[in-house]
Enzyme design. Structure first.
Site, PDB file in Angstrom:
ATOM      1  N   LYS A   1      48.599  55.761  32.033  1.00 52.73           N
ATOM      2  CA  LYS A   1      47.497  55.104  31.430  1.00 52.73           C
ATOM      3  C   LYS A   1      46.016  55.813  31.815  1.00 52.73           C
ATOM      4  CE  LYS A   1      44.900  51.519  34.086  1.00 52.73           C
ATOM      5  NZ  LYS A   1      45.121  49.969  34.733  1.00 52.73           N
TER       6      LYS A   1
ATOM      7  N   GLY B   1      41.868  42.549  30.979  1.00 53.45           N
ATOM      8  CA  GLY B   1      43.183  42.392  30.124  1.00 53.45           C
ATOM      9  C   GLY B   1      43.457  43.697  29.475  1.00 53.45           C
ATOM     10  N   GLY B   2      42.547  44.577  29.405  1.00 46.98           N
ATOM     11  CA  GLY B   2      42.550  45.794  28.761  1.00 46.98           C
ATOM     12  C   GLY B   2      43.958  46.478  28.854  1.00 46.98           C
TER      13      GLY B   2
ATOM     14  N   ASP C   1      18.930  24.799  47.515  1.00 48.11           N
ATOM     15  CA  ASP C   1      18.424  26.301  47.352  1.00 48.11           C
ATOM     16  C   ASP C   1      19.420  27.141  47.078  1.00 48.11           C
ATOM     17  OD1 ASP C   1      19.791  26.154  49.639  1.00 48.11           O
ATOM     18  OD2 ASP C   1      17.967  26.842  51.019  1.00 48.11           O
ATOM     19  N   GLY C   2      20.700  26.980  46.992  1.00 50.28           N
ATOM     20  CA  GLY C   2      21.963  27.882  46.762  1.00 50.28           C
ATOM     21  C   GLY C   2      22.590  28.026  47.846  1.00 50.28           C
TER      22      GLY C   2
ATOM     23  N   SER D   1      41.922  42.067  35.028  1.00 49.38           N
ATOM     24  CA  SER D   1      40.709  41.601  34.786  1.00 49.38           C
ATOM     25  C   SER D   1      40.307  41.369  33.438  1.00 49.38           C
ATOM     26  CB  SER D   1      40.064  42.849  35.690  1.00 49.38           C
ATOM     27  OG  SER D   1      38.684  42.868  35.749  1.00 49.38           O
TER      28      SER D   1
HETATM   29  C1  R5P Z   1      44.074  49.256  38.314  1.00 44.61           C
HETATM   30  O1  R5P Z   1      44.197  50.125  39.349  1.00 44.61           O
HETATM   31  C2  R5P Z   1      44.727  47.852  38.490  1.00 44.61           C
HETATM   32  O2  R5P Z   1      46.067  47.947  38.930  1.00 44.61           O
HETATM   33  C3  R5P Z   1      44.824  47.064  37.184  1.00 44.61           C
HETATM   34  O3  R5P Z   1      45.673  47.734  36.333  1.00 44.61           O
HETATM   35  C4  R5P Z   1      43.333  46.927  36.767  1.00 44.61           C
HETATM   36  O4  R5P Z   1      42.516  46.256  37.584  1.00 44.61           O
HETATM   37  C5  R5P Z   1      43.325  46.148  35.300  1.00 44.61           C
HETATM   38  O5  R5P Z   1      42.284  45.859  34.678  1.00 44.61           O
HETATM   39  P1  R5P Z   1      42.084  45.307  33.315  1.00 44.61           P
HETATM   40  O6  R5P Z   1      42.715  44.086  33.198  1.00 44.61           O
HETATM   41  O7  R5P Z   1      40.733  45.320  33.208  1.00 44.61           O
HETATM   42  O8  R5P Z   1      42.415  46.478  32.221  1.00 44.61           O
END
Ligand code: R5P
Length: 284
Positions: free
Chosen positions: A185, A217-218, A34-35, A215
């Site tokens: 940034k 990578g942006g 059931d998870g 996250s």
């Molecule tokens: C932001 O405050 C964090 O320190 C990271 O720079 C951020 O989480 C990176 O996210 P992403 O890889 O999506 O650009």
């Protein structure tokens, strides 16, 4: 001392047990049809200090952590130390909009119910630590381990992708004995960021970008493009927590010459063990 490895943090837990000369016990976990989550520590009894190593991310691993804490107490553990390498919901540390929960505090309150000590790694906002009232809390920095790992890569400049990451970049740079700087940034969307051109002396240098989280990578992609524009000879990237959502990891490999992260989240590039720093916090 016994180290129990939860299913989210097995590699780090094993490494930590070896650093502490402690017995390692792998928790038994499974998912019911059931998870719901099933967790068990297969021991007759526990005594003294028990160290549970488990991320509170994603949601099923958080539940596993809470269950393992209770299982340890049920077996007689006298002191429960939770090592939470990646603390889920840490970025929801404010009520950004009316009607929202203070998610990070909800996690703190539930985790500290059955913990005497909590060891975190590069917690996103240190303010979270103030919410731990019942359990002692430590925030371990991955920077020394990141610095040691990159010693053989000839790094001659460490770069923070934003001012908030500057302290961490500085610690890594000090370990490497090189300069450090930061970029400016602006986040345009969940996946895109803009780096304001800045006069950084990156020409012909081997630059290591250090952030706490990757996250989408942006951030690393935008920082890499800016560094290449400034004439960097090579660009490497490191982070503590490699979330790598979607195809972030494959995409990043096209931009950077080298990518490595700590083993708080397990992936093919989590080659930097933070066990030495976590062990120090446990022995404090
Ligand atoms: C932001 O405050 C964090 O320190 C990271 O720079 C951020 O989480 C990176 O996210 P992403 O890889 O999506 O650009």
């Amino acid at each position: 001392m016994i180290v129990i490895g939860g299913s989210a943090s097995t590699n780090l837990a094993k490494d930590l047990a070896s650093k502490l000369n402690a017995e390692y016990v792998q928790a038994t976990t499974k998912t019911f049809p059931d998870g719901e989550t099933y967790a068990r520590i297969e021991r007759e009894a526990l005594r003294g200090e028990v160290v549970i190593v488990q991320n509170s991310y994603p949601n099923d691993k958080l539940i596993e952590l809470l269950l393992l804490q209770d299982a340890a107490i049920g077996l007689g553990a006298e002191k429960v130390t939770c090592v939470i390498p990646y603390f889920g919901y840490a970025r929801q540390d404010e009520r950004f909009n009316r009607g929202e929960p203070l998610s990070a505090k909800v996690m703190v309150d539930h985790i500290q119910m059955n913990a005497d000590k909590v060891v975190l790694v590069d917690i996103h906002s240190p303010e979270i630590m103030e919410w731990f009232k019942k359990a002692k809390v430590y925030d371990v920095h991955a920077a020394p381990c990141v610095g040691d790992y990159f010693k053989e890569y000839g790094v001659d400049l460490v770069l923070a992708p934003d001012e908030g990451a500057l302290r961490r970049a500085g610690w890594t740079a000090e370990r490497l004995g090189v300069d450090w700087d930061y970029l400016v940034k602006t986040r345009l969307s969940g996946t895109h960021v803009h780096m304001t051109p800045k006069n950084i002396d990156a020409k012909d240098r081997k630059v290591l970008i250090v952030d706490d989280i990757i996250s989408t990578g942006g951030t690393i992609v935008a920082a890499t493009e800016e560094l290449k524009r400034l004439g960097a000879r090579s660009v490497m990237a490191a982070c503590t927590h490699g979330l790598f959502v979607g195809n972030a990891l494959d995409n990043l490999k096209k931009y950077v010459d080298k990518l490595a992260c700590a083993n708080t989240l397990e992936s093919e590039v989590s080659q930097i063990s933070v066990a030495p720093e976590v062990a120090k916090a446990i022995l404090q």
